[in-house]
Design a protein around this motif. Structure first.
Motif, PDB file in Angstrom:
ATOM      1  N   PHE A 245    -109.872 -18.197  22.880  1.00 13.36           N
ATOM      2  CA  PHE A 245    -110.876 -17.646  21.661  1.00 13.36           C
ATOM      3  C   PHE A 245    -110.344 -16.857  20.651  1.00 13.36           C
ATOM      4  CE2 PHE A 245    -114.026 -14.623  20.271  1.00 13.36           C
ATOM      5  CZ  PHE A 245    -114.874 -15.626  19.530  1.00 13.36           C
TER       6      PHE A 245
ATOM      7  N   CYS B 124    -109.792 -16.192  16.307  1.00 13.90           N
ATOM      8  CA  CYS B 124    -110.704 -15.285  16.023  1.00 13.90           C
ATOM      9  C   CYS B 124    -109.962 -14.395  14.581  1.00 13.90           C
ATOM     10  CB  CYS B 124    -110.880 -14.146  17.055  1.00 13.90           C
ATOM     11  SG  CYS B 124    -112.256 -12.902  16.550  1.00 13.90           S
TER      12      CYS B 124
ATOM     13  N   GLU C 128    -116.748 -20.245  23.678  1.00 13.24           N
ATOM     14  CA  GLU C 128    -117.136 -19.425  22.492  1.00 13.24           C
ATOM     15  C   GLU C 128    -118.157 -18.384  22.799  1.00 13.24           C
ATOM     16  OE1 GLU C 128    -118.856 -20.531  17.850  1.00 13.24           O
ATOM     17  OE2 GLU C 128    -118.468 -22.087  19.302  1.00 13.24           O
ATOM     18  N   SER C 129    -119.125 -18.696  23.574  1.00 15.94           N
ATOM     19  CA  SER C 129    -120.181 -17.828  23.956  1.00 15.94           C
ATOM     20  C   SER C 129    -119.639 -16.520  24.681  1.00 15.94           C
ATOM     21  CB  SER C 129    -121.225 -18.488  24.649  1.00 15.94           C
ATOM     22  OG  SER C 129    -121.985 -19.479  23.822  1.00 15.94           O
TER      23      SER C 129
ATOM     24  N   LYS D 294    -117.496 -14.410  22.042  1.00 17.26           N
ATOM     25  CA  LYS D 294    -118.213 -13.632  20.977  1.00 17.26           C
ATOM     26  C   LYS D 294    -118.846 -12.503  21.966  1.00 17.26           C
ATOM     27  CE  LYS D 294    -119.707 -17.326  17.949  1.00 17.26           C
ATOM     28  NZ  LYS D 294    -121.003 -17.969  17.629  1.00 17.26           N
TER      29      LYS D 294
END
Length: 570
Positions: free
Chosen positions: A83, A87, A519-520, A523
């Motif tokens: 991830f 970013c 992704e969740s 974040k």
């Protein structure tokens, strides 16, 4: 960019903007830039343009662990890196470990900077408090030197340290305390507690800290000076850390399976039948774990005894350490007599992959009595398989709050017996508990009592392995006793052989794929990093009168199978 003799994009990401830009003149930067206006933000990141030209607030992430061999923590790190490298707010990702880092994939290696320190790995001996402080000083100096060589600064960097307090490297808490006092920001992620039935780890920590009380040990293990924040895998563990005065938040693992299409069940089931010499009409269930003590292998044998006539169950992996292997091999030898439908080493067959084992299964089992997160409770749903498992409230309650239906889980397997037998079992459990903590100084032992016994039955998992063996043998020889056990666990027996509930499987897969996606979780991780960097450097006083060893054990039952030690001759 490669046509100008410069680094590729992935290489630039790995070395970071500052180091990359140092290789380019200003003319180089302007001449080789083919970007259109909508690409300028990424381009500025690669070329390290002055931050005054954009509202950038890039952060460097340094992820630290004793090793990066294959395992739970390494997989968590891989998912985080996956991830972070996409970013825009992240500059460099740096991985720090001891020499053992062969569990990292090529993709992670190519997109991160790796720094290795020999003293960062697991301790190979015990250290006195003076020895521990001396080597902590050296490790801290080495880290600061390495950080400086990579252009890392405290105001732009988060040090994300995994399992610092587990006791695998007793210098870690002191290193953290030193760096925090020098302005470095920390996220300390606790996957496992040394206080949770790991007396050998805890004894090493007591000696290395020089602590004379539980509270002194807590101050050593869980520093709160400076910009230090904590993350735990479950809400219960977060509450434990908060009670110790740590500013803590819950950060679950991400749950994924390979994206390739799953093999066809009928085809893979035929392969499994052939590979393990099963009948042509055999059904298959899977316990996809390494058979270490806390996985409660004896209870898996009991589930195998409860299976319908044409069903078989496979446990995938052998343990790797001597103490775990001795326990595992004892169960394997016993199974040949009392549970012939239990197939050991199912993951070691050269012709059967893990994906094929899972695809061939009708459902997945778990009899584990302790989990940091509980990946086995979630992953199978993504593969279209239901899970029948022992419920661990400290873990599973988070999943149910997220919306996962775990109605197929069970709370206990009651074993009937007369009062004298059950009383004797409870005395043996108490003796096992006393033996497990005997190596700890009296002042560091957990304040824990056994629950009041039920007079006509006892949960199988609470029994000592010797008593579990007695029950398994009687189940195999005494039809009346076996029927009595089945009757007391009829819901479990029904769940084992129930046809798949496709509606529940589909719903659970949807919840897991959404809430626990890379992704969740990524974040949520970035929000944690942001809170760490923006936090004030403060000292938080401990809020609970209970110590970590008491708090951790307050919410975790004692299971003798976790601490049993068999000699090579046993």
């Amino acid at each position: 960019m490669a046509r100008y003799g410069l680094l590729s994009g992935s290489q630039a990401d790995a070395v970071g903007p500052a180091a990359y830009a140092s290789r380019l003149t200003l003319v180089d930067r302007l001449a080789c830039c083919p970007c259109t206006s909508h690409q300028i933000r990424k381009c500025a990141r690669l070329f390290a343009l002055p931050r005054t030209l954009e509202h950038f607030d890039l952060v460097n992430i340094v992820i630290l662990h004793c090793h990066f061999q294959r395992g739970g923590v390494t997989q968590v790190v891989e998912n985080h890196v996956r991830f972070l490298r996409q970013c825009d707010d992240v500059d460099r990702v740096v991985l720090v470990s001891g020499p053992r880092s062969d569990g990292l994939t090529d993709k992670v290696l190519s997109s991160t900077i790796q720094l290795n320190l020999p003293d960062f790995d697991y301790d190979t001996k015990r250290f006195s408090a003076d020895q521990n402080r001396e080597r902590a000083d050296q490790i801290a100096q080495d880290l600061i030197r390495l950080f400086a060589s990579e252009g890392l600064h405290p105001d732009q960097t988060v040090l994300h340290w995994h399992n610092h307090s587990l006791g695998k490297n007793t210098a870690a808490p002191l290193v953290i305390d030193q760096l925090a006092k020098q302005g470095w920001s920390f996220l300390l992620q606790v996957h496992d507690f040394a206080e949770d039935n790991r007396p050998e780890n805890l004894a090493r920590l007591i000696q290395a800290s020089g602590a004379s009380s539980k509270s002194e040990l807590d101050r050593f293990l869980y520093p709160t000076t400076g910009k230090i924040r904590y993350a735990a895998l479950t809400a219960g563990d977060t509450e434990t850390l908060s009670s110790l005065g740590c500013k803590a938040m819950t950060l679950s693992n991400s749950v994924t399976l390979p994206s390739e299409k799953a093999p066809d069940q009928e085809t893979t089931l035929a392969k499994v039948r052939s590979a393990f010499s099963l009948p042509s009409d055999a059904r298959w269930t899977l316990y996809p774990v390494r058979g270490i003590r806390r996985k409660n292998v004896g209870e898996w044998l009991l589930l195998a005894q409860l299976l319908p006539d044409d069903w078989y169950s496979g446990l995938t992996l052998q343990p790797t350490t001597a103490v775990e292997k001795n326990s595992y091999l004892r169960w394997k030898e016993l199974a040949a007599t009392v549970a012939p439908k239990a197939v050991f080493d199912a993951g070691h067959h050269e012709q059967i992959s893990f994906a094929e084992n899972l695809s061939a299964s009708s459902n997945v089992f778990s009899t584990s009595v302790a989990e940091g997160f509980g990946m086995t409770f979630l992953e199978p749903w993504l593969a279209g398989r239901s899970v029948v498992a022992r419920r661990l409230p400290g873990v599973t309650s988070d999943f149910e709050k997220a919306g996962v239906n775990l109605s197929s889980f069970y709370d206990a397997i009651p074993i009937p017996g007369n009062k004298d037998w059950i009383d004797q079992c409870h005395r043996e459990i108490q003796s096992a508990m006393d033996s497990a903590i005997a190596q700890l100084p009296a002042g560091f032992r957990p304040a824990r009592k056994l629950a009041s016994p039920i007079t006509d039955s006892i949960d199988f998992a609470l029994l000592t392995p010797k008593r579990q063996t007695e029950v398994l043998c009687r189940m195999a020889d005494d039809v009346g006793f076996a029927d009595a056990v089945r009757q007391r666990s009829q819901k479990l027996v029904d769940a084992i052989a129930s046809p798949p509930d496709h509606e529940t499987i589909h719903a659970n897969a949807g919840v897991i794929a959404d809430y626990y996606s890379i992704e969740s979780v990524g974040k949520r991780l970035m929000k944690v990093y942001e809170s760490v960097l923006k936090s004030d450097a403060v000292m938080i006083d401990t809020m609970s009168n209970l110590s970590a060893v008491d708090l951790v054990n307050l919410n975790r039952p004692f299971y003798p199978c976790r601490t049993e030690t068999l000699s090579d001759e046993s």
